[in-house]
Design an enzyme around this catalytic site. Structure first.
Site, PDB file in Angstrom:
ATOM      1  N   SER A 133       0.834  -1.198   0.000  1.00  0.00           N
ATOM      2  CA  SER A 133       0.000   0.000   0.000  1.00  0.00           C
ATOM      3  C   SER A 133       0.865   1.243   0.000  1.00  0.00           C
ATOM      4  CB  SER A 133      -0.860   0.014   1.260  1.00  0.00           C
ATOM      5  OG  SER A 133      -0.020   0.184   2.389  1.00  0.00           O
ATOM      6  N   LYS A 134       0.230   2.357  -0.203  1.00  0.00           N
ATOM      7  CA  LYS A 134       0.918   3.640  -0.062  1.00  0.00           C
ATOM      8  C   LYS A 134       1.336   3.762   1.400  1.00  0.00           C
ATOM      9  CE  LYS A 134      -1.842   6.630  -2.764  1.00  0.00           C
ATOM     10  NZ  LYS A 134      -2.261   7.979  -3.079  1.00  0.00           N
ATOM     11  N   ARG A 135       1.946   4.844   1.765  1.00  0.00           N
ATOM     12  CA  ARG A 135       2.382   5.048   3.153  1.00  0.00           C
ATOM     13  C   ARG A 135       3.732   4.409   3.392  1.00  0.00           C
ATOM     14  NH1 ARG A 135       1.210   9.236   5.416  1.00  0.00           N
ATOM     15  NH2 ARG A 135       0.388   9.829   3.424  1.00  0.00           N
TER      16      ARG A 135
END
Length: 454
Positions: free
Chosen positions: A229-231
């Site tokens: 995921s992003k982050r």
RNA sequence: GGCCCGUUCGUCUAGUGGUUAGGACUCAGGGUUUUCAUCUCUGCAACAGGAGUUCGAUUCUCCUACGGGCUACCA
């Protein structure tokens, strides 16, 4: 048997690398079997729809060499590959399920009370209702090509919504109907779908349709092993491309995340991947997306590629960093220097910055800059360059080697101060190249500045 | 919590009922390159644990642990 596979993203934004891999495996499988790859847009959630997402998705995929045999060419209303255009088809199937008691209408979330009731069409007009699928209480075995038989106890699964109050189908319904209508033979999708596959199998059963082959791909993971995921770093294909990762390298890297050819090769062209790809060699466990290895692989591609073929791409990225490209021949030289030692094109910009803007000196070598011997070197070089008409790398080389003999200095003692003056650091390109690219004027200016330093 | 999936170096992975458990990335060190990088060589580093089956299990079975996914009128 006709091989038809599909990539079915929802248009909620950019293309994710996980999506790219799913699309890639579908593509490889289709090409290898001379089948069709279909792009289907799953936009049944109106609230999550993002304008322009479809074009974006297609563009990113195409840039990476994934071309669809069928799919929406544009977001037009009569397109059959966009689910929101097929509402009436889904409604017909819901009617069939309702009439056969395979599904039931509900008027609120307390659905169990509606399970055994049924309403005719007239009773539903002007009411707010949703439809749920009746899941039987037996055990069901799902066959996955990678994992084998998987048993589910259906009594543990709640009746899922198949038609929402806004009259849009949910994923489960639309997906099954479309896969059937599009004659999809193999469903290749992420492992996150495995738990809902029994719902789909029940649907196939109610419709009396033949099941496709299910192939659930292991997940792509963050370094902490959670779903990618992003982050934790970027995941958008566009971002990678914009930073100067080459599509071929990205595809090569991603292909090896969860699949391997059972030999020690690492570098594969897309055609080699098509040839060698095999469902049987897909891994069961998730794969961490290791940016480090992608960097290495992209570097390998950069080393091999002709500078000419990335010059326009480089230009875009260099100009994004506010560097103006004046001379194409010089720029090719710059690219040839930088691509040997960079992971990405963004890296190349960093590696070559002193070609474009006057560098500040590496403070560690302040003493070297102040050194009497260095100053003498600067002034001698300055004199010699000043009388040059046009600069050739070979000529510079000669001047420097003469200088070396003249003042009896060689090796690092010779090159470090000069490079420091011209490049800001003791490490960098060949001095001939620096002076050639800089040109007479800038070379003299930088030598002068170094001479006066202190 | 429930259901499902998974587990070989830090990471991507190969592999086998008997192997010095192989390769790649990273990291460390050597060589080449009168810089750096490239290139090259060497090194560090793994079968989650416990039972069972077996003459022998990393490999087969079961259990446990751990990790992950799903559990929405999202896909």
């Amino acid at each position: 048997m006709n091989i038809n596979v599909r990539f079915a993203p929802s248009p909620t934004g950019y293309l994710h690398v996980g999506g790219l891999r799913t699309a890639l495996y579908n593509y490889l499988f289709a090409k290898q079997h001379k089948g069709n790859l279909v792009l289907r847009i799953e936009d049944t959630d109106q609230s999550r729809k993002v304008d322009g997402a479809i074009d974006n998705l297609i563009e990113s995929l195409n840039k990476c060499g994934i071309i669809f045999d069928k799919g929406p060419t544009e977001y037009s209303t009569d397109n059959l590959f966009i689910q929101s255009n097929r509402l009436s088809i889904y409604h017909e199937h819901v009617t069939y399920l309702l009439e056969n008691n395979y599904a039931y209408a509900c008027f609120d979330d307390d659905f169990l009370q509606y399970r055994d009731k049924s309403y005719n069409k007239e009773q539903l007009i002007d009411t707010s209702y949703h439809v749920r699928l009746k899941i039987p209480n037996n055990e069901l075995t799902v066959k996955d090509e990678i994992r084998g038989d998987i048993k589910f106890d259906l009594s543990l699964i709640d009746d899922p919504v198949i038609l929402k109050t806004d009259q849009f189908p949910t994923y489960h319904l639309a997906n099954v109907i479309d896969d059937h209508d599009m004659d999809i033979s193999h469903v290749i999708r992420g492992e996150e779908w495995l738990p809902s596959t029994p719902i789909h199998v029940v649907l196939y059963d109610y419709f009396q349709w033949e099941l496709p082959v299910f192939i659930h791909l292991p997940l792509l993971l963050n370094p902490d092993k959670s779903k990618l995921s992003k982050r934790q770093g970027h995941v958008s294909v566009d971002e990678f491309l914009n930073e100067g990762y080459l599509p071929e390298a990205l595809i090569n890297f991603i292909a090896l995340l969860g699949w391997n050819p059972k030999n020690n090769n690492e570098i594969f062209s897309i055609n080699e991947l098509i040839e060698q790809f095999n469902i049987k060699n897909i891994q069961k466990s998730g794969a961490v997306f290791d940016i480090n290895k992608l960097n290495w692989m992209n570097g390998e591609y950069l080393k091999d590629i002709q500078a000419e073929s990335i010059v326009s791409l480089c230009k875009i990225i260099f100009e994004k960093h506010n560097f103006t490209i004046e001379d194409n021949t010089d720029f090719i030289k710059i690219i040839n220097f930088a691509k040997q030692r960079s992971h990405t094109i963004a890296d190349m910009v960093e590696q070559t910055t002193p070609f474009f803007v006057d560098p500040s000196y590496n403070v560690e070598y302040r003493d070297l800059l102040l050194d009497k011997q260095s100053k003498r070197l600067f002034s001698l070089l300055l004199e010699q360059v000043a009388v040059l008409n046009n600069i050739e790398e070979s000529e510079i080389k000669e001047i420097i080697s003469n200088l070396s003999m003249e003042i009896h200095v060689k090796g690092k003692e010779l090159f470090f101060p000069i490079r420091l003056a011209l490049w800001g650091d003791v490490h960098g390109p060949d001095i001939g190249l620096i002076i050639k690219i800089l040109g007479k004027e800038k070379t003299l200016a930088r030598l002068n500045k170094a001479l006066k330093y202190g």
